[in-house]
Write an enzyme that holds these catalytic residues in place. Structure first.
Site, short mmCIF file in Angstrom:
data_model
loop_
_atom_site.label_atom_id
_atom_site.label_comp_id
_atom_site.label_asym_id
_atom_site.label_seq_id
_atom_site.Cartn_x
_atom_site.Cartn_y
_atom_site.Cartn_z
N CYS A 114 5.07 5.38 -13.36
CA CYS A 114 5.77 5.74 -12.12
C CYS A 114 7.19 5.19 -12.07
CB CYS A 114 4.98 5.27 -10.91
SG CYS A 114 3.30 5.87 -10.91
N HIS A 257 9.03 4.54 -4.48
CA HIS A 257 7.99 5.32 -5.14
C HIS A 257 6.95 5.73 -4.08
CE1 HIS A 257 5.14 6.80 -7.88
NE2 HIS A 257 4.27 5.82 -7.70
N ASN A 287 1.33 11.29 -4.97
CA ASN A 287 2.01 10.48 -5.99
C ASN A 287 2.30 11.35 -7.21
OD1 ASN A 287 2.70 8.68 -8.02
ND2 ASN A 287 1.01 7.27 -7.64
O1 UT7 Z 1 1.55 4.90 -8.70
C1 UT7 Z 1 1.22 3.61 -9.11
C2 UT7 Z 1 0.92 2.83 -8.00
N1 UT7 Z 1 -0.36 3.22 -7.40
C3 UT7 Z 1 -0.62 2.67 -6.26
O2 UT7 Z 1 0.21 1.95 -5.78
C4 UT7 Z 1 -1.97 2.89 -5.61
C5 UT7 Z 1 -2.36 1.61 -4.96
N2 UT7 Z 1 -3.63 1.63 -4.26
C6 UT7 Z 1 -3.85 2.34 -3.15
O3 UT7 Z 1 -3.02 3.10 -2.72
C7 UT7 Z 1 -5.16 2.10 -2.41
O4 UT7 Z 1 -5.80 0.96 -2.94
C8 UT7 Z 1 -6.13 3.31 -2.45
C9 UT7 Z 1 -5.60 4.43 -1.59
C10 UT7 Z 1 -6.32 3.78 -3.87
C11 UT7 Z 1 -7.49 2.90 -1.89
O5 UT7 Z 1 -7.35 2.38 -0.57
P1 UT7 Z 1 -8.09 1.03 -0.14
O6 UT7 Z 1 -7.78 0.81 1.27
O7 UT7 Z 1 -7.67 -0.01 -1.13
O8 UT7 Z 1 -9.60 1.42 -0.27
P2 UT7 Z 1 -10.72 0.82 -1.23
O9 UT7 Z 1 -10.46 1.19 -2.65
O10 UT7 Z 1 -10.93 -0.62 -0.90
O11 UT7 Z 1 -11.98 1.62 -0.71
C12 UT7 Z 1 -12.48 1.42 0.61
C13 UT7 Z 1 -13.71 2.30 0.77
C14 UT7 Z 1 -14.71 2.14 -0.35
O12 UT7 Z 1 -16.02 2.24 0.20
P3 UT7 Z 1 -16.89 0.92 0.50
O13 UT7 Z 1 -17.01 0.25 -0.85
O14 UT7 Z 1 -16.07 0.12 1.47
O15 UT7 Z 1 -18.13 1.47 1.03
C15 UT7 Z 1 -14.47 3.34 -1.22
O16 UT7 Z 1 -15.60 3.74 -1.95
O17 UT7 Z 1 -13.32 3.67 0.76
C16 UT7 Z 1 -14.08 4.38 -0.21
N3 UT7 Z 1 -13.27 5.45 -0.75
C17 UT7 Z 1 -13.21 6.67 -0.19
N4 UT7 Z 1 -13.80 7.20 0.89
C18 UT7 Z 1 -13.50 8.47 1.20
C19 UT7 Z 1 -12.45 5.42 -1.84
N5 UT7 Z 1 -11.85 6.60 -1.99
C20 UT7 Z 1 -12.31 7.40 -0.98
C21 UT7 Z 1 -12.04 8.73 -0.60
N6 UT7 Z 1 -12.66 9.21 0.49
N7 UT7 Z 1 -11.18 9.51 -1.28
#
Ligand code: UT7
Length: 330
Positions: A114, A257, A287
Protein backbone atom coordinates in the site's frame (compact mmCIF):
# COMPACT_ATOMS: atom_id res chain seq x y z
CA UNK A 1 19.80 19.72 -8.73
CA UNK A 2 16.74 19.90 -10.96
CA UNK A 3 13.43 21.36 -9.89
CA UNK A 4 10.44 19.01 -10.25
CA UNK A 5 7.02 19.81 -11.66
CA UNK A 6 3.85 17.77 -11.07
CA UNK A 7 2.40 18.13 -14.56
CA UNK A 8 -0.89 16.22 -14.33
CA UNK A 9 -2.74 13.33 -12.72
CA UNK A 10 -5.29 10.78 -13.93
CA UNK A 11 -7.25 7.82 -12.66
CA UNK A 12 -9.37 4.88 -13.71
CA UNK A 13 -11.97 3.12 -11.60
CA UNK A 14 -13.65 0.07 -13.14
CA UNK A 15 -17.40 0.69 -13.67
CA UNK A 16 -18.59 -2.47 -11.87
CA UNK A 17 -19.65 -1.67 -8.29
CA UNK A 18 -19.77 -4.32 -5.55
CA UNK A 19 -21.84 -3.04 -2.62
CA UNK A 20 -21.93 -4.25 0.97
CA UNK A 21 -25.41 -5.61 0.21
CA UNK A 22 -23.92 -7.73 -2.60
CA UNK A 23 -21.35 -9.05 -0.10
CA UNK A 24 -24.14 -9.96 2.34
CA UNK A 25 -25.20 -12.53 -0.26
CA UNK A 26 -21.66 -13.94 -0.57
CA UNK A 27 -20.39 -14.27 3.04
CA UNK A 28 -21.72 -14.04 6.60
CA UNK A 29 -21.49 -10.26 6.93
CA UNK A 30 -23.74 -7.19 7.05
CA UNK A 31 -23.71 -3.71 5.62
CA UNK A 32 -23.94 -2.43 9.18
CA UNK A 33 -20.80 -4.32 10.31
CA UNK A 34 -18.75 -3.22 7.30
CA UNK A 35 -19.78 0.44 7.53
CA UNK A 36 -19.25 0.67 11.30
CA UNK A 37 -15.90 -1.16 11.36
CA UNK A 38 -14.39 0.15 8.12
CA UNK A 39 -16.42 3.04 6.64
CA UNK A 40 -16.61 1.16 3.32
CA UNK A 41 -19.95 1.15 1.47
CA UNK A 42 -18.89 -0.10 -1.95
CA UNK A 43 -15.83 -0.92 -4.03
CA UNK A 44 -15.00 -1.27 -7.75
CA UNK A 45 -14.16 -4.64 -9.26
CA UNK A 46 -12.64 -5.37 -12.68
CA UNK A 47 -14.12 -7.91 -15.08
CA UNK A 48 -12.38 -11.32 -15.20
CA UNK A 49 -10.56 -10.51 -18.44
CA UNK A 50 -9.09 -7.21 -17.15
CA UNK A 51 -5.56 -7.10 -15.71
CA UNK A 52 -3.62 -4.46 -13.78
CA UNK A 53 -1.80 -3.19 -16.89
CA UNK A 54 -5.18 -2.48 -18.54
CA UNK A 55 -6.43 -0.16 -15.80
CA UNK A 56 -2.93 1.31 -15.30
CA UNK A 57 -2.90 2.23 -19.00
CA UNK A 58 -6.35 3.87 -18.80
CA UNK A 59 -5.18 6.02 -15.86
CA UNK A 60 -1.93 6.87 -17.67
CA UNK A 61 -3.78 7.88 -20.84
CA UNK A 62 -6.08 10.21 -18.90
CA UNK A 63 -3.05 11.74 -17.21
CA UNK A 64 -1.13 12.25 -20.48
CA UNK A 65 -4.23 13.60 -22.29
CA UNK A 66 -4.77 16.23 -19.57
CA UNK A 67 -1.19 17.40 -20.06
CA UNK A 68 -1.25 17.11 -23.87
CA UNK A 69 1.88 14.97 -23.67
CA UNK A 70 2.51 12.10 -26.09
CA UNK A 71 3.65 8.68 -24.76
CA UNK A 72 6.71 9.17 -27.02
CA UNK A 73 7.96 11.92 -24.70
CA UNK A 74 8.04 9.71 -21.60
CA UNK A 75 11.52 8.48 -20.63
CA UNK A 76 10.56 6.58 -17.45
CA UNK A 77 7.55 4.44 -16.46
CA UNK A 78 7.21 3.19 -12.88
CA UNK A 79 4.27 1.07 -11.75
CA UNK A 80 3.68 0.48 -8.03
CA UNK A 81 1.64 -2.70 -7.64
CA UNK A 82 1.33 -5.98 -5.74
CA UNK A 83 -0.98 -7.38 -8.40
CA UNK A 84 1.26 -7.37 -11.49
CA UNK A 85 -0.07 -9.02 -14.66
CA UNK A 86 2.60 -11.72 -14.17
CA UNK A 87 6.00 -12.20 -12.48
CA UNK A 88 7.72 -10.76 -15.53
CA UNK A 89 7.83 -8.77 -17.70
CA UNK A 90 7.03 -5.90 -15.40
CA UNK A 91 3.60 -4.28 -15.58
CA UNK A 92 5.45 -1.06 -16.47
CA UNK A 93 6.81 -2.70 -19.66
CA UNK A 94 3.31 -3.90 -20.57
CA UNK A 95 1.94 -0.38 -19.97
CA UNK A 96 4.64 0.95 -22.32
CA UNK A 97 3.40 -1.40 -25.05
CA UNK A 98 -0.24 -0.49 -24.43
CA UNK A 99 0.46 3.26 -24.53
CA UNK A 100 1.86 2.66 -28.01
CA UNK A 101 4.96 4.80 -27.50
CA UNK A 102 7.69 4.49 -30.12
CA UNK A 103 10.33 5.51 -27.58
CA UNK A 104 12.33 3.16 -25.33
CA UNK A 105 11.74 4.33 -21.76
CA UNK A 106 13.36 2.94 -18.65
CA UNK A 107 10.46 0.93 -17.08
CA UNK A 108 10.08 -1.08 -13.89
CA UNK A 109 7.64 -2.07 -11.12
CA UNK A 110 8.01 -1.48 -7.41
CA UNK A 111 6.63 -3.73 -4.71
CA UNK A 112 5.93 -1.85 -1.50
CA UNK A 113 2.28 -2.88 -1.07
CA UNK A 114 0.00 0.00 0.00
CA UNK A 115 3.00 2.34 0.37
CA UNK A 116 3.97 1.73 -3.28
CA UNK A 117 2.93 5.11 -4.67
CA UNK A 118 4.68 7.05 -1.90
CA UNK A 119 7.81 4.91 -2.39
CA UNK A 120 7.49 5.67 -6.10
CA UNK A 121 7.43 9.40 -5.45
CA UNK A 122 10.75 9.19 -3.57
CA UNK A 123 12.32 7.15 -6.39
CA UNK A 124 10.90 9.54 -8.99
CA UNK A 125 12.34 12.46 -7.05
CA UNK A 126 15.86 10.98 -7.14
CA UNK A 127 15.67 10.21 -10.86
CA UNK A 128 14.37 13.66 -11.78
CA UNK A 129 16.65 15.65 -9.47
CA UNK A 130 19.71 14.00 -11.00
CA UNK A 131 18.35 14.24 -14.57
CA UNK A 132 18.43 10.47 -15.06
CA UNK A 133 14.83 11.11 -16.07
CA UNK A 134 13.13 14.21 -17.50
CA UNK A 135 9.51 13.08 -18.01
CA UNK A 136 8.36 10.32 -15.73
CA UNK A 137 5.05 8.50 -15.48
CA UNK A 138 4.37 7.14 -11.99
CA UNK A 139 1.39 4.80 -11.68
CA UNK A 140 -0.25 3.06 -8.71
CA UNK A 141 -2.53 0.27 -9.94
CA UNK A 142 -4.13 -2.77 -8.36
CA UNK A 143 -6.61 -5.52 -9.19
CA UNK A 144 -6.85 -6.81 -5.63
CA UNK A 145 -10.09 -8.63 -6.49
CA UNK A 146 -7.87 -11.19 -8.24
CA UNK A 147 -6.01 -12.05 -5.01
CA UNK A 148 -8.96 -11.84 -2.61
CA UNK A 149 -10.46 -14.91 -0.96
CA UNK A 150 -14.15 -14.26 -1.64
CA UNK A 151 -15.07 -16.78 1.07
CA UNK A 152 -13.14 -15.01 3.86
CA UNK A 153 -15.29 -12.31 5.46
CA UNK A 154 -12.25 -11.01 7.39
CA UNK A 155 -10.65 -9.73 4.20
CA UNK A 156 -13.04 -9.80 1.22
CA UNK A 157 -15.04 -6.80 2.41
CA UNK A 158 -11.95 -4.57 2.52
CA UNK A 159 -10.42 -4.38 -0.94
CA UNK A 160 -11.14 -2.87 -4.34
CA UNK A 161 -9.59 -2.30 -7.76
CA UNK A 162 -8.39 0.96 -9.29
CA UNK A 163 -5.50 2.90 -10.79
CA UNK A 164 -4.03 6.38 -10.63
CA UNK A 165 -1.20 8.07 -12.52
CA UNK A 166 1.00 11.13 -12.18
CA UNK A 167 3.19 12.78 -14.79
CA UNK A 168 6.28 14.47 -13.35
CA UNK A 169 8.94 16.43 -15.19
CA UNK A 170 12.02 18.50 -14.56
CA UNK A 171 11.53 22.23 -14.99
CA UNK A 172 13.70 25.30 -15.36
CA UNK A 173 10.74 27.69 -15.18
CA UNK A 174 11.50 30.19 -12.40
CA UNK A 175 7.79 30.81 -11.82
CA UNK A 176 7.18 27.15 -10.97
CA UNK A 177 7.64 26.06 -7.37
CA UNK A 178 9.24 22.70 -6.63
CA UNK A 179 6.60 19.91 -6.73
CA UNK A 180 8.22 17.49 -4.29
CA UNK A 181 9.03 19.17 -0.98
CA UNK A 182 10.00 16.12 1.08
CA UNK A 183 9.64 12.35 1.31
CA UNK A 184 10.05 9.90 4.18
CA UNK A 185 10.16 6.10 3.77
CA UNK A 186 10.58 3.21 6.15
CA UNK A 187 9.88 -0.51 6.62
CA UNK A 188 10.14 -3.37 9.11
CA UNK A 189 10.28 -6.88 7.65
CA UNK A 190 9.75 -8.43 11.08
CA UNK A 191 6.04 -7.95 10.44
CA UNK A 192 6.12 -9.87 7.14
CA UNK A 193 3.57 -12.51 8.24
CA UNK A 194 0.78 -10.14 9.36
CA UNK A 195 -0.26 -9.04 5.88
CA UNK A 196 0.80 -11.16 2.92
CA UNK A 197 0.01 -13.67 0.19
CA UNK A 198 1.58 -16.95 1.33
CA UNK A 199 1.81 -18.91 -1.94
CA UNK A 200 2.58 -18.45 -5.59
CA UNK A 201 6.17 -17.23 -5.17
CA UNK A 202 9.46 -19.10 -4.79
CA UNK A 203 8.82 -19.90 -1.09
CA UNK A 204 5.66 -21.85 -1.88
CA UNK A 205 5.20 -22.25 -5.63
CA UNK A 206 1.71 -22.82 -6.98
CA UNK A 207 0.39 -26.38 -6.61
CA UNK A 208 -3.08 -27.86 -6.73
CA UNK A 209 -3.01 -27.93 -2.93
CA UNK A 210 -2.01 -24.27 -2.48
CA UNK A 211 -4.81 -23.24 -4.80
CA UNK A 212 -7.36 -25.45 -3.03
CA UNK A 213 -6.34 -23.90 0.30
CA UNK A 214 -6.68 -20.36 -1.10
CA UNK A 215 -3.05 -19.61 -0.25
CA UNK A 216 -2.75 -17.32 -3.28
CA UNK A 217 -4.98 -14.76 -1.63
CA UNK A 218 -4.46 -11.97 0.91
CA UNK A 219 -4.02 -13.11 4.51
CA UNK A 220 -4.20 -10.46 7.22
CA UNK A 221 -4.15 -10.15 11.02
CA UNK A 222 -6.35 -7.06 10.98
CA UNK A 223 -6.11 -5.94 14.61
CA UNK A 224 -2.29 -6.02 14.72
CA UNK A 225 -2.05 -4.22 11.36
CA UNK A 226 -4.47 -1.55 12.56
CA UNK A 227 -2.38 -0.55 15.60
CA UNK A 228 0.94 -0.29 13.77
CA UNK A 229 -0.71 1.48 10.82
CA UNK A 230 -1.95 4.37 12.97
CA UNK A 231 1.38 4.82 14.80
CA UNK A 232 3.54 4.67 11.68
CA UNK A 233 1.35 6.90 9.54
CA UNK A 234 1.34 9.59 12.23
CA UNK A 235 5.13 9.26 12.63
CA UNK A 236 5.64 9.47 8.84
CA UNK A 237 3.66 12.73 8.53
CA UNK A 238 5.55 14.28 11.45
CA UNK A 239 8.98 13.25 10.08
CA UNK A 240 8.13 14.41 6.55
CA UNK A 241 6.83 17.76 7.83
CA UNK A 242 9.97 18.24 9.95
CA UNK A 243 12.07 17.68 6.83
CA UNK A 244 9.95 20.28 4.99
CA UNK A 245 10.15 22.71 7.91
CA UNK A 246 6.37 22.92 8.32
CA UNK A 247 3.80 21.69 10.83
CA UNK A 248 1.15 19.12 9.80
CA UNK A 249 -1.47 21.85 10.35
CA UNK A 250 0.10 23.88 7.55
CA UNK A 251 -0.87 21.22 5.00
CA UNK A 252 -3.86 22.25 2.89
CA UNK A 253 -4.89 18.59 2.64
CA UNK A 254 -3.68 15.23 3.95
CA UNK A 255 -4.46 12.22 1.75
CA UNK A 256 -3.97 9.15 3.92
CA UNK A 257 -3.95 5.58 2.66
CA UNK A 258 -7.59 4.47 2.52
CA UNK A 259 -7.80 1.14 4.38
CA UNK A 260 -10.26 1.92 7.14
CA UNK A 261 -12.13 5.11 8.13
CA UNK A 262 -11.26 4.47 11.79
CA UNK A 263 -7.53 4.47 10.92
CA UNK A 264 -7.93 7.66 8.84
CA UNK A 265 -9.81 9.41 11.67
CA UNK A 266 -7.29 8.26 14.29
CA UNK A 267 -4.39 9.61 12.19
CA UNK A 268 -6.16 12.96 11.69
CA UNK A 269 -6.98 13.28 15.40
CA UNK A 270 -3.44 12.41 16.56
CA UNK A 271 -2.04 14.99 14.17
CA UNK A 272 -4.57 17.50 15.45
CA UNK A 273 -5.91 18.17 11.95
CA UNK A 274 -9.24 19.75 11.06
CA UNK A 275 -11.31 16.81 9.65
CA UNK A 276 -12.02 18.99 6.57
CA UNK A 277 -8.32 18.73 5.76
CA UNK A 278 -8.25 14.93 5.76
CA UNK A 279 -9.29 13.33 2.48
CA UNK A 280 -11.65 10.32 2.49
CA UNK A 281 -12.90 8.14 -0.37
CA UNK A 282 -12.65 4.72 1.31
CA UNK A 283 -16.47 4.67 1.45
CA UNK A 284 -16.64 4.43 -2.36
CA UNK A 285 -13.55 2.39 -3.26
CA UNK A 286 -12.33 0.41 -0.23
CA UNK A 287 -8.61 -0.29 0.02
CA UNK A 288 -6.94 -0.13 -3.42
CA UNK A 289 -3.41 -0.56 -2.00
CA UNK A 290 -0.85 1.30 -4.18
CA UNK A 291 -3.65 3.13 -6.04
CA UNK A 292 -5.31 4.80 -3.05
CA UNK A 293 -3.27 7.96 -2.50
CA UNK A 294 -2.93 8.86 -6.19
CA UNK A 295 -6.64 8.26 -6.89
CA UNK A 296 -7.34 10.44 -3.83
CA UNK A 297 -5.02 13.17 -5.11
CA UNK A 298 -6.61 13.16 -8.56
CA UNK A 299 -10.10 13.37 -7.04
CA UNK A 300 -9.08 16.16 -4.65
CA UNK A 301 -7.78 18.18 -7.63
CA UNK A 302 -10.87 17.56 -9.78
CA UNK A 303 -13.19 18.39 -6.86
CA UNK A 304 -11.35 21.72 -6.45
CA UNK A 305 -10.33 20.85 -2.87
CA UNK A 306 -6.74 21.65 -3.81
CA UNK A 307 -5.43 23.87 -6.55
CA UNK A 308 -2.14 25.12 -7.95
CA UNK A 309 0.13 26.07 -5.09
CA UNK A 310 -1.60 23.89 -2.45
CA UNK A 311 0.57 21.96 -0.03
CA UNK A 312 -0.56 18.31 0.10
CA UNK A 313 0.60 15.40 2.24
CA UNK A 314 0.34 11.77 1.12
CA UNK A 315 0.84 9.07 3.75
CA UNK A 316 0.61 5.29 3.44
CA UNK A 317 1.12 2.04 5.29
CA UNK A 318 1.05 -1.54 4.07
CA UNK A 319 2.38 -5.07 3.88
CA UNK A 320 6.04 -5.57 4.67
CA UNK A 321 5.39 -3.61 6.77
CA UNK A 322 6.21 -0.55 4.68
CA UNK A 323 5.22 3.02 5.39
CA UNK A 324 6.05 6.55 4.31
CA UNK A 325 4.88 10.03 3.42
CA UNK A 326 5.45 12.71 0.81
CA UNK A 327 4.74 16.42 0.84
CA UNK A 328 3.91 17.88 -2.54
CA UNK A 329 3.27 21.37 -3.92
CA UNK A 330 0.58 20.93 -6.58
O1 UT7 B 1 -3.75 -1.72 3.63
C1 UT7 B 1 -2.88 -2.13 4.64
C2 UT7 B 1 -3.38 -1.74 5.88
N1 UT7 B 1 -4.55 -2.54 6.24
C3 UT7 B 1 -5.19 -2.13 7.29
O2 UT7 B 1 -4.81 -1.12 7.82
C4 UT7 B 1 -6.33 -2.94 7.85
C5 UT7 B 1 -6.26 -2.84 9.33
N2 UT7 B 1 -7.30 -3.55 10.05
C6 UT7 B 1 -8.59 -3.20 10.03
O3 UT7 B 1 -8.98 -2.33 9.29
C7 UT7 B 1 -9.54 -3.91 11.00
O4 UT7 B 1 -8.78 -4.65 11.93
C8 UT7 B 1 -10.56 -4.84 10.30
C9 UT7 B 1 -11.59 -4.00 9.56
C10 UT7 B 1 -9.86 -5.78 9.34
C11 UT7 B 1 -11.30 -5.66 11.34
O5 UT7 B 1 -11.92 -4.82 12.31
P1 UT7 B 1 -11.79 -5.13 13.87
O6 UT7 B 1 -12.57 -4.11 14.57
O7 UT7 B 1 -10.32 -5.22 14.16
O8 UT7 B 1 -12.53 -6.50 14.01
P2 UT7 B 1 -11.96 -7.91 14.46
O9 UT7 B 1 -11.02 -8.46 13.45
O10 UT7 B 1 -11.49 -7.82 15.88
O11 UT7 B 1 -13.29 -8.76 14.46
C12 UT7 B 1 -14.34 -8.48 15.37
C13 UT7 B 1 -15.45 -9.50 15.12
C14 UT7 B 1 -14.95 -10.92 15.10
O12 UT7 B 1 -15.94 -11.75 15.71
P3 UT7 B 1 -15.78 -12.24 17.23
O13 UT7 B 1 -14.48 -13.01 17.24
O14 UT7 B 1 -15.72 -10.98 18.05
O15 UT7 B 1 -16.98 -13.05 17.43
C15 UT7 B 1 -14.87 -11.26 13.64
O16 UT7 B 1 -15.03 -12.63 13.37
O17 UT7 B 1 -16.03 -9.26 13.84
C16 UT7 B 1 -16.03 -10.47 13.09
N3 UT7 B 1 -15.89 -10.14 11.69
C17 UT7 B 1 -16.94 -9.87 10.89
N4 UT7 B 1 -18.26 -9.85 11.12
C18 UT7 B 1 -19.07 -9.52 10.10
C19 UT7 B 1 -14.75 -10.02 10.96
N5 UT7 B 1 -15.04 -9.67 9.70
C20 UT7 B 1 -16.40 -9.58 9.63
C21 UT7 B 1 -17.30 -9.25 8.60
N6 UT7 B 1 -18.62 -9.23 8.90
N7 UT7 B 1 -16.88 -8.93 7.37
Amino acid sequence: MNKIKIVSTGKYLPPKILTNFDLEKMVDTSNEWIVTRTGIKERRIVEDTVATSDIATFAAKECLDKAGVSPDEIDTIIVATITPDMFFPSTACIVHKKLGGKNEPFSFDISAACSGFVYGLAIAESLLRTAKSKKLLLIGAETLSKVTNWKDRNTCVLFGDGAGAMLLSTTTDENESDGIISTYLSSDGNYDNLLYIPAGGSRMPATKETVEKNLHTITMSGKEVFKVAVTKMVESVIRCCQEANITPQQLDLLIPHQANLRIINAVGERLNLDPQKVFVNVDRYGNMSAATTIVGLDEAISQGRIKKGSLVGLVAFGGGFTWGAAILRI
